[in-house]
Design a protein around this motif. Structure first.
Motif, short mmCIF file in Angstrom:
data_model
loop_
_atom_site.label_atom_id
_atom_site.label_comp_id
_atom_site.label_asym_id
_atom_site.label_seq_id
_atom_site.Cartn_x
_atom_site.Cartn_y
_atom_site.Cartn_z
N ARG A 78 0.94 -20.05 -107.16
CA ARG A 78 0.11 -19.67 -106.01
C ARG A 78 -0.85 -20.78 -105.61
O ARG A 78 -1.39 -20.77 -104.50
N LYS A 79 -1.07 -21.74 -106.54
CA LYS A 79 -1.96 -22.85 -106.23
C LYS A 79 -1.22 -24.02 -105.58
O LYS A 79 -1.84 -25.01 -105.19
N VAL A 80 0.09 -23.90 -105.48
CA VAL A 80 0.89 -24.94 -104.80
C VAL A 80 0.90 -24.60 -103.32
O VAL A 80 1.44 -23.57 -102.89
N GLN A 81 0.32 -25.47 -102.53
CA GLN A 81 0.18 -25.22 -101.10
C GLN A 81 1.38 -25.78 -100.33
O GLN A 81 2.04 -26.73 -100.77
N ASN A 82 1.63 -25.16 -99.17
CA ASN A 82 2.70 -25.61 -98.25
C ASN A 82 4.04 -25.74 -98.97
O ASN A 82 4.79 -26.70 -98.74
N LEU A 83 4.36 -24.80 -99.83
CA LEU A 83 5.62 -24.84 -100.56
C LEU A 83 6.77 -24.51 -99.61
O LEU A 83 6.82 -23.44 -99.01
N THR A 84 7.69 -25.46 -99.46
CA THR A 84 8.84 -25.28 -98.59
C THR A 84 10.09 -25.77 -99.31
O THR A 84 10.03 -26.71 -100.11
N CYS A 85 11.22 -25.12 -99.00
CA CYS A 85 12.51 -25.52 -99.58
C CYS A 85 13.51 -25.71 -98.44
O CYS A 85 13.47 -24.99 -97.44
N SER A 86 14.41 -26.67 -98.61
CA SER A 86 15.41 -26.96 -97.57
C SER A 86 16.72 -27.35 -98.22
O SER A 86 16.76 -27.73 -99.39
N SER A 87 17.80 -27.26 -97.43
CA SER A 87 19.14 -27.61 -97.88
C SER A 87 19.62 -28.84 -97.12
O SER A 87 19.40 -28.96 -95.92
N GLY A 111 12.98 -20.43 -103.27
CA GLY A 111 14.05 -20.99 -104.09
C GLY A 111 15.27 -20.11 -104.21
O GLY A 111 16.13 -20.36 -105.06
N LYS A 112 15.43 -19.11 -103.34
CA LYS A 112 16.62 -18.26 -103.36
C LYS A 112 17.71 -18.91 -102.51
O LYS A 112 17.53 -19.12 -101.32
N VAL A 113 18.85 -19.21 -103.15
CA VAL A 113 19.94 -19.93 -102.49
C VAL A 113 21.06 -18.96 -102.16
O VAL A 113 21.43 -18.10 -102.97
N THR A 114 21.63 -19.08 -100.95
CA THR A 114 22.77 -18.30 -100.51
C THR A 114 23.93 -19.25 -100.22
O THR A 114 23.79 -20.17 -99.41
N ALA A 115 25.07 -19.04 -100.90
CA ALA A 115 26.25 -19.88 -100.70
C ALA A 115 26.98 -19.44 -99.43
O ALA A 115 27.25 -18.25 -99.25
N VAL A 116 27.31 -20.40 -98.56
CA VAL A 116 27.94 -20.09 -97.27
C VAL A 116 29.42 -20.45 -97.26
O VAL A 116 30.28 -19.64 -96.92
N LYS A 117 29.73 -21.68 -97.62
CA LYS A 117 31.14 -22.11 -97.60
C LYS A 117 31.35 -23.20 -98.65
O LYS A 117 30.40 -23.72 -99.24
N TYR A 118 32.61 -23.55 -98.84
CA TYR A 118 32.99 -24.56 -99.82
C TYR A 118 32.30 -25.89 -99.54
O TYR A 118 32.22 -26.34 -98.40
N GLY A 119 31.79 -26.52 -100.61
CA GLY A 119 31.14 -27.82 -100.48
C GLY A 119 30.00 -27.98 -101.48
O GLY A 119 29.83 -27.16 -102.40
N THR A 120 29.23 -29.04 -101.31
CA THR A 120 28.09 -29.34 -102.18
C THR A 120 26.87 -29.62 -101.32
O THR A 120 26.97 -30.33 -100.32
N ALA A 121 25.74 -29.06 -101.71
CA ALA A 121 24.49 -29.27 -100.98
C ALA A 121 23.37 -29.54 -101.98
O ALA A 121 23.40 -29.05 -103.11
N THR A 122 22.40 -30.33 -101.55
CA THR A 122 21.22 -30.61 -102.37
C THR A 122 20.06 -29.77 -101.87
O THR A 122 19.71 -29.83 -100.69
N ILE A 123 19.47 -29.00 -102.78
CA ILE A 123 18.32 -28.16 -102.45
C ILE A 123 17.05 -28.92 -102.84
O ILE A 123 16.92 -29.37 -103.98
N THR A 124 16.12 -29.05 -101.91
CA THR A 124 14.86 -29.76 -102.15
C THR A 124 13.70 -28.83 -101.85
O THR A 124 13.63 -28.24 -100.77
N CYS A 125 12.78 -28.71 -102.83
CA CYS A 125 11.55 -27.95 -102.64
C CYS A 125 10.37 -28.90 -102.83
O CYS A 125 10.41 -29.78 -103.70
N LYS A 126 9.32 -28.75 -102.01
CA LYS A 126 8.16 -29.62 -102.11
C LYS A 126 6.89 -28.82 -101.79
O LYS A 126 6.93 -27.79 -101.12
N GLY A 127 5.76 -29.32 -102.32
CA GLY A 127 4.49 -28.65 -102.10
C GLY A 127 3.33 -29.58 -102.39
O GLY A 127 3.52 -30.74 -102.82
N LEU A 128 2.11 -29.08 -102.17
CA LEU A 128 0.89 -29.86 -102.34
C LEU A 128 0.00 -29.23 -103.40
O LEU A 128 -0.18 -28.01 -103.42
N VAL A 129 -0.54 -30.06 -104.28
CA VAL A 129 -1.61 -29.68 -105.20
C VAL A 129 -2.65 -30.78 -105.14
O VAL A 129 -2.34 -31.95 -105.40
N LYS A 130 -3.88 -30.42 -104.77
CA LYS A 130 -4.96 -31.39 -104.61
C LYS A 130 -4.54 -32.54 -103.70
O LYS A 130 -4.77 -33.72 -103.98
#
Length: 529
Positions: free
Chosen positions: A228-237, A249-268
């Motif tokens: 909860r102390k991690v600000q602006n937490l966002t995840c993208s594919s 961080g909940k991932v839903t598989a759509v079709k065959y392939g490989t994807a990189t999931i990236t999450c980032k946030g701010l602390v201080k």
């Protein structure tokens, strides 16, 4: 005390500073200047001292450091002979710096170590005094390299100068001054850092399924940070067509392939990110080919169909077609063309989702049996190009077939026997073929124009003999056809003919003699449908 002992002690203490720095533990080097008031113990029998000094400090590890200082001041003995004395103490102290504010710009300094006091000009024997020194200080730092120091000191000497190795004395000091960091900053605060983690680092998620990835945060010391102390937490594919992700961080598989999931946030105000690789396995898929076999005449085509679809009935696109023997049957996009009599296999191949499949079908190409008639000696007199009445019924059969089948095309081909010159026979054969063509158009009556364009006329003279009976091949035929014996004429009657052939699949008139197989496999015009 003994001067030799004093020198060895000083060397050992000072040597500790560069040794610590050589080990790579020092991160800050400070210098400073100060003014100090020293209240000397009454046993020393000197006036109190007001002096100035300088300081050098080196951080060793985190909060621990080493510093040395030298001071100089003037005093006077309080007993006879009341000489003037220069007071020069030198210290080497181990220090502990304890921040007392959240910003760590104010710190308490505790120190202890060795002090060597020199009373230059003293008439007594003990000009040098070895002792123990303790320090309690307060350091106030700016946001950069400058700071201020206020220190209280106590030097405890095992024996006062007035006695030989007996008794004790305590000197008290109060100093104030400035400090400057030659390396690093004035404040000793550790730089904050943190890391974001995704677990697992890689995972396989079936198409249409969800997978919750665990997100956690910790500082540089490994201490957990509440999410909860991690600000602006966002995840993208990296490829949302393969897999999507929400900001928890909940991932839903759509079709065959490989994807990189990236999450980032701010602390201080420090941004950190974490990644995980998601693999979506390929769906099941099928390849079909219909029909499984086919048969048609040479020159004609067959239609086959093939389709590759996955488990969701999604068409997987273009398919590769091939023939095991293209000389018998060739194939292009499902259309098979029979080129020669025989049997072969056509195959479809498809590569999808990293795997390949194939299906095959059997193709039989059947030799075409064309309609054919031959108007021989019964229809033509010797050396004549006029169709006799006895041949008209045969020609009516051809006309009836052409009227019944609007696409039927024919080839009228004239021939002669071997008697006479080649030029004469070529002309005679052409005349016979043209005579038959005229009779066909005449027999069609008012429909003659409709069949005219479907008749091709050609002639071969004596090139295509079907019999050599009654002729001596070793001798050339007589140039005068009138001198040929009746027996030879009769024997050669099969060569004096006009042949009418059905033309199939857009083919034109032949450029050479018909083969024995073609002659053996013909059907009557009356049987055509």
């Amino acid at each position: 005390m003994n001067k030799k002992l004093v020198g060895i002690s000083l060397l050992a203490a000072v040597a500790a500073v560069p040794a610590a720095h050589a080990q790579g533990l020092g991160e800050r080097i400070e210098v400073g200047a100060f003014g100090q008031f020293t209240k000397l113990d009454e046993k020393i029998k000197m006036d109190n001292v007001l002096g100035v000094g300088g300081r050098l400090g080196v951080s060793v590890y985190r909060w621990f450091g080493v510093e040395g200082d030298v001071q100089i001041g003037k005093t006077k003995a309080t007993r006879n002979p009341f000489e003037d004395i220069t007071y020069r103490p030198a210290r080497v102290l181990g220090t502990v710096t304890v921040p007392v504010t959240p910003s760590k710009k104010a710190s308490v300094i505790l120190g202890a170590g060795y002090v060597n006091s020199i009373y230059d000009g003293r008439s007594t024997a003990n000009e040098f005094e070895d002792g123990f020194s303790a320090l309690l200080g307060l350091k106030l730092c700016s946001s950069g390299k400058w700071g201020a120091r206020i220190d209280g000191l106590m030097d405890r000497n095992p024996s006062p100068n007035e006695q030989e190795l007996t008794g004790t004395s305590n000197n008290l000091g109060l100093r104030a001054g400035v400090t400057y960091a030659l390396r690093g900053a004035c404040a000793s605060a550790e730089k904050f850092d943190w890391a974001l983690k995704m677990d697992p680092a890689s995972a396989t998620v079936n198409r249409g399924s969800d997978r919750q990835f665990a997100l956690s945060a910790a500082d540089a010391k490994g201490k957990m940070i509440e999410m909860r102390k991690v600000q602006n937490l966002t995840c993208s594919s990296s490829d949302a067509s393969v897999a999507t992700v929400d900001n928890m961080g909940k991932v839903t598989a759509v079709k065959y392939g490989t994807a990189t999931i990236t999450c980032k946030g701010l602390v201080k105000k420090l941004e950190r990110s974490a990644q995980s690789t998601v693999t979506v396995p390929p769906p099941a898929w099928t390849l079909s080919l219909t029909p499984k076999s086919g048969s048609t005449d040479v020159g004609k085509t067959l239609s086959f169909s093939s389709k590759a679809v996955d488990a969701d009935n999604v068409d997987l696109g273009a398919i590769t077609w091939s023939s095991a023997n293209a000389s018998i049957a060739s194939v292009s996009n499902g259309t098979v063309t029979c080129n020669a009599a025989g049997t072969t296999t056509i195959t479809v191949t498809k590569t999808a989702y990293g795997s390949s499949k194939s299906e095959s079908a059997s193709v039989e190409c059947v030799a075409v049996k064309m309609a054919n008639i031959a108007l021989d000696e019964a229809l033509f007199d010797f050396d004549r190009a006029i169709v006799l009445k006895t041949g008209m019924d045969t020609l009516r059969t051809v006309v009836d077939a052409m009227m019944r089948i609007p696409t039927l095309r024919i080839s009228v081909e004239g021939h002669t026997d071997r008697y006479g010159s080649e030029a004469y026979n070529s002309k005679l054969a052409k005349s016979r073929a043209e005579a038959v063509t005229k009779q066909l158009i005449r027999l069609a009556g008012k429909d003659g124009a409709s069949i005219k364009d479907r008749i091709l006329t050609s002639s071969f003279g004596e090139q295509c003999l079907v019999t050599t009976a009654g002729a001596d091949e070793s001798e050339p035929p007589p140039a005068n056809r009138g001198r040929i014996a009746k027996g030879d004429r009769a024997a050669q009657s099969g060569n004096r003919r006009v042949e009418v052939w059905q033309l199939v699949d857009g083919k034109g008139a032949p450029t050479g003699c018909r083969s024995a197989d073609e002659r053996a496999g013909h059907v009557p015009f009356g049987s055509l449908k």
